[in-house]
Each structure stands twice: as structure tokens, then as C-alpha cells.
Enzyme design. Sequence first.
Site, short mmCIF file in Angstrom:
data_model
loop_
_atom_site.label_atom_id
_atom_site.label_comp_id
_atom_site.label_asym_id
_atom_site.label_seq_id
_atom_site.Cartn_x
_atom_site.Cartn_y
_atom_site.Cartn_z
N TYR A 238 0.81 -1.22 0.00
CA TYR A 238 0.00 0.00 0.00
C TYR A 238 0.85 1.27 0.00
O TYR A 238 0.38 2.32 -0.42
CB TYR A 238 -0.93 0.01 1.22
CG TYR A 238 -2.11 -0.91 1.05
CD1 TYR A 238 -3.30 -0.42 0.53
CD2 TYR A 238 -2.04 -2.25 1.38
CE1 TYR A 238 -4.39 -1.25 0.35
CE2 TYR A 238 -3.12 -3.10 1.20
CZ TYR A 238 -4.30 -2.59 0.69
OH TYR A 238 -5.37 -3.41 0.49
N ILE A 239 2.08 1.20 0.49
CA ILE A 239 2.93 2.39 0.54
C ILE A 239 4.03 2.33 -0.51
O ILE A 239 4.25 3.27 -1.26
CB ILE A 239 3.55 2.55 1.94
CG1 ILE A 239 2.45 2.63 3.00
CG2 ILE A 239 4.48 3.77 2.01
CD1 ILE A 239 1.42 3.71 2.78
N ASP B 296 9.82 -6.97 -4.73
CA ASP B 296 8.92 -7.66 -3.81
C ASP B 296 9.27 -9.15 -3.80
O ASP B 296 9.62 -9.71 -4.85
CB ASP B 296 7.46 -7.47 -4.23
CG ASP B 296 6.52 -7.61 -3.04
OD1 ASP B 296 5.95 -6.60 -2.60
OD2 ASP B 296 6.38 -8.76 -2.53
N VAL C 194 -0.10 8.65 4.65
CA VAL C 194 -1.25 8.67 3.73
C VAL C 194 -2.44 7.88 4.22
O VAL C 194 -2.29 6.85 4.88
CB VAL C 194 -0.83 8.17 2.34
CG1 VAL C 194 0.13 9.16 1.70
CG2 VAL C 194 -0.20 6.79 2.42
N LYS D 40 5.62 9.17 14.08
CA LYS D 40 4.72 8.30 13.31
C LYS D 40 3.82 7.49 14.24
O LYS D 40 2.60 7.40 14.05
CB LYS D 40 5.55 7.38 12.42
CG LYS D 40 4.75 6.29 11.72
CD LYS D 40 3.76 6.87 10.74
CE LYS D 40 2.68 5.88 10.39
NZ LYS D 40 1.75 6.39 9.40
N ASN E 80 -0.74 8.04 15.01
CA ASN E 80 -1.81 7.03 14.99
C ASN E 80 -2.32 6.73 16.39
O ASN E 80 -3.50 6.43 16.59
CB ASN E 80 -1.31 5.77 14.29
CG ASN E 80 -1.29 5.94 12.78
OD1 ASN E 80 -1.93 6.85 12.25
ND2 ASN E 80 -0.56 5.09 12.09
N ARG F 206 -4.95 9.27 17.43
CA ARG F 206 -6.26 8.97 16.86
C ARG F 206 -6.91 7.79 17.59
O ARG F 206 -8.09 7.81 17.91
CB ARG F 206 -6.10 8.67 15.38
CG ARG F 206 -7.34 8.86 14.55
CD ARG F 206 -6.99 9.09 13.09
NE ARG F 206 -8.08 8.84 12.19
CZ ARG F 206 -9.03 9.73 11.91
NH1 ARG F 206 -9.02 10.91 12.47
NH2 ARG F 206 -10.00 9.42 11.07
N GLY G 147 -10.08 -0.70 13.08
CA GLY G 147 -9.34 -1.68 12.28
C GLY G 147 -8.26 -1.03 11.46
O GLY G 147 -7.85 0.10 11.71
N CYS H 122 -2.93 0.23 10.86
CA CYS H 122 -2.16 1.31 11.51
C CYS H 122 -2.62 1.55 12.94
O CYS H 122 -1.88 1.29 13.89
CB CYS H 122 -2.29 2.57 10.68
SG CYS H 122 -1.91 2.25 8.95
#
Length: 423
Positions: free
Chosen positions: A15-16, A35, A156, A207, A211, A214, A258, A261
Site C-alpha cells: 500500500y505504501i 517484492d 497517507v 509516526k 496514529n 487517533r 481496524g 495502523c
Amino acid sequence: MMGAKKNICVLGLGYIGLPTAAMFATHGCKVVGVDINKKVVDELDKGRIIIQEPFLDIMVQAAVRSGNLVADTKPQQADAFIIAVPTPITKDKKADLSYVKSATESIVKYLKKGDIVILESTCPAGTVQNIIIPELAKSGLKIGEELFVGHSPERVLPGQIINELVNNDRIIGGLNRESSLKIKELYKIFVNGKIYTTDEITAEMCKLMENTFRDVNIALANELLKICEKSGINAWEVIDLCNKHPRVNIHKPGPGVGGHCLAIDPWFIVEKNCDIAKLIELGRIINDSMPTYVFSRIKDILKEIKDKKKVTILGITYKPNIDDLRESPIVELIELMEESREYDISVYDPYIKEYKYNTEDILAASENSDLVLLAVNHDAFRDLPLNAIAGQMRTRNFFDTRNFYSSIEVEKAGFRYHLLGKL
Ligand code: SAJ
């Protein structure tokens, strides 16, 4: 400024890593995306991706077609290496840094004087120093003088990755000032937001704390929800009115937290500070309690029905308007219902094609059902055919866990309306 033809090697095409690789490639850099999953590499070479994110497919296609983005299972020589591999959590809530370690190991033999190495994966504070540096030192290069190293966490929001990658402000924590400045120059290739520099451990903690902020705030909202239910107060109204205060911003309560993060990163702080991080840990525990709490409400709503009850669940993703099931509290709720063996379950989620209880349409899902559970507030659920759904049901209960529907609207269709956050 960096030359336009910088060579970049991005490790981890999730995703990043994938959007970051595509972003550099569409800004004139030569990018190798690495990958360990051959399927990801094969698909990417054809310009295809296996994750869903608005506009990402178009961008990746353009990057691959231009020849600037290629995929491989092994790293190559580059000017900059970006590590964006997963950092899963173990059963006992500790960071599993094995992917970070092996990705770092894999680049050592390609490093040369003047290269940059950036950790993007979210990690416990201290990871660059304790895990990355000892590996990179094996290259024989002088860290901070010949090899520039730092942490640049992503910020993001899934569902808005492309826009936020460009426009969000960014923190860069270099091992020394030289490293910070080199990394900053690199990201300036595509970042429009402000770039703030600091040291690597501060960036790591920032970082995690973003999160955690939140998560703890959502825990407060979820605790308020339980308090209000006990006292017959409508939690949503309390929140709405409190938030008219200029310095109050209570987050949204709901069936749980969920995603990869918020449900994980706070544990990376607790892991290293279990004697101090009490509030953070409690926040996690409160948010994790929500599926069980919602289940207790379901049991209560359906307590009169003695035989097997059918529950129709609308939405199972971890948040609205995405196709991501990672750490979804709704999946956990379903597991609790399965364990009790008292429920037939049907699911309708337009974002999810393959899930055991999924039905193609909402009317099939609500046939002979005793309860419609609005679990995720996808925009697509805004105009549910309530009358037609009610006509299919055995017992007409509607349980809104997101305060998404007005009780009047739902009751007009013949349902009993139940709201999470008001008893
Ligand atoms: N949620 C609530 N109440 C709220 C807000 C969210 O219950 O008021 C729930 C959502 O339903 C979901 C979970 O929290 O289950 C997480 O959703 P989210 O939208 O808050 O965040 P993520 O996990 O999709 O992305 C977060 C973002 N972090 C912050 O906003 C501080 C994003 O910017 C990060 O880049 C991302 O984590 C990450 O990768 O770390």
C-alpha cells in the site's frame, strides 16, 4: 536539486511502496520495485496491480509504460533505497521486524558511496539505530558520511493515498544533518507539502504517536458511547454538541478500530514502555472491546427469538469506501457470532467479492433475516431499498452502528430502529 534521472530501489510493493515507486517513476526517476512475492512482480511488469486504491492503477500503468518502473524479486544498484515492507504484530503484541531486517540485509551488497537508505515502514522507536544501522555497517561504508540513512514515515490515508502522498507535510529523520538534507532533496521530487527534518528516533516516535493520538481519541469516544448507553443518553448528540466547543473534537465511536495502523502502532509504543504507556494500552483495550460490545447488543435485540436467528451484515471492511479487510472489527464480530453457533449470517459488501457469507445483492442477503446490521457506512449504503428489505425479513430489526440512518426513515419502512450509542 537532484538530477531528474535518479535511480531508486523500492523494497516492498504494498500500500505504501507501490504508490511511492510509481510516484518517483512518473516524476522522471528510474525505479526498480522489489517484492518477494513473485505474483506482485509479474503483475506489475504487465502494468497491473493487486491492491485497490483510487487512481493507483492508472499511475502504475503510466509508470510501467514509460519504462521508468520495473519490478524484480531482487534489489539492484541504485542511488536511493526505500524500505517499505510490512511490520506485522506478533500474538503477544510485539513488532515483527523480520521483513525490515531481511530487506536491509538484501541491499547491503549493492550499496556504494553516496547512496541513501530510507526506512518508511512504521517501526518501534529505535529501529533505525538497532536494526538498520548494524546491517548497513556491513557494507564498510561510513554511515552519515558515505552512506546517508534515515526514517521518513508515510502519512497517507488509504482511499486517498495518491493525493496525500503529494500534498501531506512530511517528517524526515536523518541519522545526521547531511542524511536529513539528502533525503529531503529526494522527496522534494514529488512532495508538495512542507518537509520537516529531525533525527531518526524522533521521526519514528512521531509516526507512532500520530496514529496513537487517533486511537486513544476513538477509545474516548467508545467509552463515552458505553457510558451514554448505560444512562439512556444519546452519545451521538453529546458528541455533536460538545464539538461545537472551539477546542473540543471528540472522534467517532463505532464497532471498533481496524486497519493496519491504528490497531497496531500504539502497541509498538507499549512494547517498549509498558510501565508508562498506560493510557495508550487502555485505549487499545477499549477499542478492541467494541466487537464484543456490539455482539452483546445484538444478543439483546434478538433475545426473544428462541430458534436460530439470521443476521444480515452490511459492510465488513475496516472502514467505509475501501476494499480492505485488515484487522476489521466486523470480521471479528462475525467470528464471535460463529463461535456462539446461534446465528445464520449473511453479508452484503459491494467492495468485497470473496468472503464466506457474501451475497451478490442486498435482497438475497436479507431474506428471512431477523436483523439488518449496518456495520460499515459505505456511501453505497446511503440509499438502501428499505421497504424492499423490510418485505424480505422474518423479524424487522435494523441496528445502526454508525448513526448513519435516521430512525424516522428506518421506522417508516416498518423496522424497529436500534442505535449503537443510545439504549
Ligand atoms: N475510526 C473510528 N472513529 C473515528 C475515526 C476512525 O472508529 O473517529 C476507525 C475507522 O473506522 C477504522 C480505524 O479507525 O476502523 C482507522 O481508520 P482511519 O481512517 O482513522 O485511519 P487509517 O488506518 O486508514 O489510516 C491511518 C491514518 N492516520 C491518521 O489519521 C493519524 C493515516 O494518515 C496513516 O498514514 C495510516 O493510518 C498509516 O499508514 O499509518
